[in-house]
Design a protein around this motif. Structure first.
Motif, PDB file in Angstrom:
ATOM      1  N   LEU A 153     -51.348 -15.966  20.371  1.00  0.00           N
ATOM      2  CA  LEU A 153     -51.022 -16.919  19.307  1.00  0.00           C
ATOM      3  C   LEU A 153     -51.080 -16.265  17.933  1.00  0.00           C
ATOM      4  O   LEU A 153     -51.804 -15.286  17.734  1.00  0.00           O
ATOM      5  CB  LEU A 153     -52.020 -18.092  19.336  1.00  0.00           C
ATOM      6  N   SER A 154     -50.338 -16.809  16.975  1.00  0.00           N
ATOM      7  CA  SER A 154     -50.401 -16.319  15.601  1.00  0.00           C
ATOM      8  C   SER A 154     -51.661 -16.853  14.926  1.00  0.00           C
ATOM      9  O   SER A 154     -52.293 -17.794  15.428  1.00  0.00           O
ATOM     10  CB  SER A 154     -49.168 -16.780  14.828  1.00  0.00           C
ATOM     11  N   GLY A 155     -52.003 -16.265  13.780  1.00  0.00           N
ATOM     12  CA  GLY A 155     -53.193 -16.689  13.042  1.00  0.00           C
ATOM     13  C   GLY A 155     -53.157 -18.174  12.684  1.00  0.00           C
ATOM     14  O   GLY A 155     -54.150 -18.888  12.819  1.00  0.00           O
ATOM     15  N   GLY A 156     -51.994 -18.629  12.240  1.00  0.00           N
ATOM     16  CA  GLY A 156     -51.847 -20.041  11.871  1.00  0.00           C
ATOM     17  C   GLY A 156     -52.011 -20.955  13.074  1.00  0.00           C
ATOM     18  O   GLY A 156     -52.657 -21.998  12.998  1.00  0.00           O
ATOM     19  N   GLU A 157     -51.424 -20.539  14.212  1.00  0.00           N
ATOM     20  CA  GLU A 157     -51.551 -21.340  15.442  1.00  0.00           C
ATOM     21  C   GLU A 157     -53.005 -21.400  15.900  1.00  0.00           C
ATOM     22  O   GLU A 157     -53.500 -22.449  16.295  1.00  0.00           O
ATOM     23  CB  GLU A 157     -50.675 -20.741  16.556  1.00  0.00           C
ATOM     24  N   LEU A 158     -53.668 -20.238  15.849  1.00  0.00           N
ATOM     25  CA  LEU A 158     -55.074 -20.195  16.271  1.00  0.00           C
ATOM     26  C   LEU A 158     -55.930 -21.152  15.450  1.00  0.00           C
ATOM     27  O   LEU A 158     -56.763 -21.883  15.989  1.00  0.00           O
ATOM     28  CB  LEU A 158     -55.631 -18.776  16.125  1.00  0.00           C
ATOM     29  N   GLN A 159     -55.695 -21.155  14.143  1.00  0.00           N
ATOM     30  CA  GLN A 159     -56.519 -22.015  13.293  1.00  0.00           C
ATOM     31  C   GLN A 159     -56.199 -23.491  13.559  1.00  0.00           C
ATOM     32  O   GLN A 159     -57.080 -24.332  13.526  1.00  0.00           O
ATOM     33  CB  GLN A 159     -56.328 -21.617  11.829  1.00  0.00           C
ATOM     34  N   ARG A 160     -54.932 -23.779  13.896  1.00  0.00           N
ATOM     35  CA  ARG A 160     -54.587 -25.158  14.265  1.00  0.00           C
ATOM     36  C   ARG A 160     -55.259 -25.549  15.583  1.00  0.00           C
ATOM     37  O   ARG A 160     -55.674 -26.699  15.751  1.00  0.00           O
ATOM     38  CB  ARG A 160     -53.067 -25.326  14.391  1.00  0.00           C
ATOM     39  N   ILE A 179     -61.446 -20.991   6.309  1.00  0.00           N
ATOM     40  CA  ILE A 179     -60.519 -21.002   7.443  1.00  0.00           C
ATOM     41  C   ILE A 179     -59.109 -20.550   7.092  1.00  0.00           C
ATOM     42  O   ILE A 179     -58.339 -20.243   7.978  1.00  0.00           O
ATOM     43  CB  ILE A 179     -60.451 -22.377   8.156  1.00  0.00           C
ATOM     44  N   VAL A 180     -58.756 -20.533   5.822  1.00  0.00           N
ATOM     45  CA  VAL A 180     -57.394 -20.078   5.483  1.00  0.00           C
ATOM     46  C   VAL A 180     -57.392 -18.696   4.841  1.00  0.00           C
ATOM     47  O   VAL A 180     -56.343 -18.172   4.476  1.00  0.00           O
ATOM     48  CB  VAL A 180     -56.677 -21.087   4.546  1.00  0.00           C
ATOM     49  N   SER A 181     -58.573 -18.097   4.753  1.00  0.00           N
ATOM     50  CA  SER A 181     -58.683 -16.868   3.965  1.00  0.00           C
ATOM     51  C   SER A 181     -57.908 -15.687   4.521  1.00  0.00           C
ATOM     52  O   SER A 181     -57.540 -14.789   3.776  1.00  0.00           O
ATOM     53  CB  SER A 181     -60.153 -16.480   3.824  1.00  0.00           C
ATOM     54  N   SER A 182     -57.661 -15.677   5.839  1.00  0.00           N
ATOM     55  CA  SER A 182     -56.944 -14.517   6.359  1.00  0.00           C
ATOM     56  C   SER A 182     -55.503 -14.870   6.740  1.00  0.00           C
ATOM     57  O   SER A 182     -54.847 -14.139   7.460  1.00  0.00           O
ATOM     58  CB  SER A 182     -57.696 -13.945   7.558  1.00  0.00           C
ATOM     59  N   LEU A 183     -55.018 -16.016   6.250  1.00  0.00           N
ATOM     60  CA  LEU A 183     -53.658 -16.445   6.601  1.00  0.00           C
ATOM     61  C   LEU A 183     -52.670 -16.153   5.469  1.00  0.00           C
ATOM     62  O   LEU A 183     -53.048 -16.038   4.311  1.00  0.00           O
ATOM     63  CB  LEU A 183     -53.643 -17.948   6.893  1.00  0.00           C
ATOM     64  N   ASP A 184     -51.385 -16.054   5.833  1.00  0.00           N
ATOM     65  CA  ASP A 184     -50.334 -15.906   4.821  1.00  0.00           C
ATOM     66  C   ASP A 184     -50.305 -17.131   3.914  1.00  0.00           C
ATOM     67  O   ASP A 184     -50.685 -18.214   4.326  1.00  0.00           O
ATOM     68  CB  ASP A 184     -48.950 -15.808   5.487  1.00  0.00           C
ATOM     69  N   VAL A 185     -49.786 -16.906   2.710  1.00  0.00           N
ATOM     70  CA  VAL A 185     -49.791 -17.982   1.708  1.00  0.00           C
ATOM     71  C   VAL A 185     -49.078 -19.245   2.203  1.00  0.00           C
ATOM     72  O   VAL A 185     -49.566 -20.351   2.026  1.00  0.00           O
ATOM     73  CB  VAL A 185     -49.139 -17.498   0.394  1.00  0.00           C
TER      74      VAL A 185
END
Ligand SMILES: Nc1ncnc2c1ncn2[C@@H]1O[C@H](COP(=O)(O)OP(=O)(O)O)[C@@H](O)[C@H]1O
Ligand SMILES: [Mg+2]
Length: 265
Positions: A153-160, A179-185
């Motif tokens: 999964l992508s970083g965004g998917e994982l956090q979801r 929780i959003v610190s390592s995600l793309d803007v």
């Protein structure tokens, strides 16, 4: 009042040198007071090492407080017995920055999401399936994700997925530690919008921990400013006339572009 924290302290003993008996005290949390109201979004900002993560771990008893009290829905959680705490813990969920390590790598997402439901509810297979389908749809997670393993999964998917797992327990408070610190803007923006919507729709309070002043200003009703284990200012972000007081807050907020609403004179 959803949560009230009084004079909370967490001291760590740090070994100076292995052959020396004396130990230095690290006052990671040093007499913290604050509250979170039902349905409120509260931010917690401060530079790296000021104690944000330590505080978040104390709030869900992942660590033992040195002193102080934490009242959640009227109960001092530091005095609860194990079974009582399990019931309480369901209502108070936490998500961390490292979205991958929070998920069991050998389990499919569907099973990862079933686990909390198995632990806290008695549901039929069909009920579980429909709750998971409903929640993933609400979080705009592709259904295909359910049959995958965390690694793909992508970083965004994982956090979801992490958010989804927490929300399946219908918490009254969701603690988000960077929780959003390592995600793309762009992905960060979509997660922030998601949190805002969930707060409104589910009547769920959020403690949003971040060193990103911009994200916190966008999202939060009030913002706790932390410095060296203490809360030095509480910003009323709903009041457009609020002027920051503490020099440390001014310094933190000076990184914002000048056209930002919170900086207008
Ligand atoms: N398990 C631990 N043992 C000793 N010191 C710790 C431990 N955890 C955190 N600290 C110290 O407590 C302080 C606060 O850390 P932390 O809560 O991680 O800050 P933040 O999340 O704001 O970056 C730091 O000085 C850190 O070194
Ligand atoms: Mg941290």
């Amino acid at each position: 009042m959803l949560m009230e924290v009084h004079d909370l302290k967490k001291y760590y003993r740090k070994n100076l040198l292995f052959f020396r008996k004396d130990k230095a005290l690290v006052k990671a949390i040093d007499g913290v007071h604050f509250f979170i109201k039902e349905n409120e979004i509260v931010g917690l900002v401060g530079e790296s090492g000021c104690g944000k993560s330590t505080l978040s771990r104390l709030l869900v008893k992942l660590e033992k407080a040195t002193a102080g009290s934490i009242t959640f829905q009227g109960e001092n959680i530091l005095q609860l017995r194990k079974e009582e705490w399990k019931r309480c813990r369901k209502e108070c969920q936490i998500i961390f920055q490292d979205s991958l390590s929070a998920l069991n790598p050998s389990m499919r997402i569907r099973d990862i999401l079933s686990e909390p439901l198995n632990n806290h509810y008695r549901l039929t297979k069909e009920e579980k399936r429909s709750r998971i389908t409903e929640m993933t749809a609400s979080l705009k997670l592709n259904r295909k994700v359910l049959d995958k393993f965390p690694k793909s999964l992508s970083g965004g998917e994982l956090q979801r997925v992490n958010i989804c797992r927490a929300l399946l327990l219908e918490p009254k408070l969701l603690i988000c530690d960077e929780i959003v610190s390592s995600l793309d803007v762009s992905i960060e923006a979509s997660i922030l919008a998601l949190l805002k919507r969930l707060n409104r729709e589910l009547n769920m309070a959020i403690l949003f921990i971040s060193h990103d002043i911009r994200a916190v200003s966008y999202l939060c009703d009030r913002v706790l400013v932390m410095k060296k284990g203490k809360i030095v200012e509480v910003i009323d972000n709903k009041n457009p006339l609020y002027k920051v007081n503490h020099p440390y807050t001014k310094k933190l907020f000076s990184s914002l572009p000048i056209n930002h609403p919170s900086k207008r004179e």
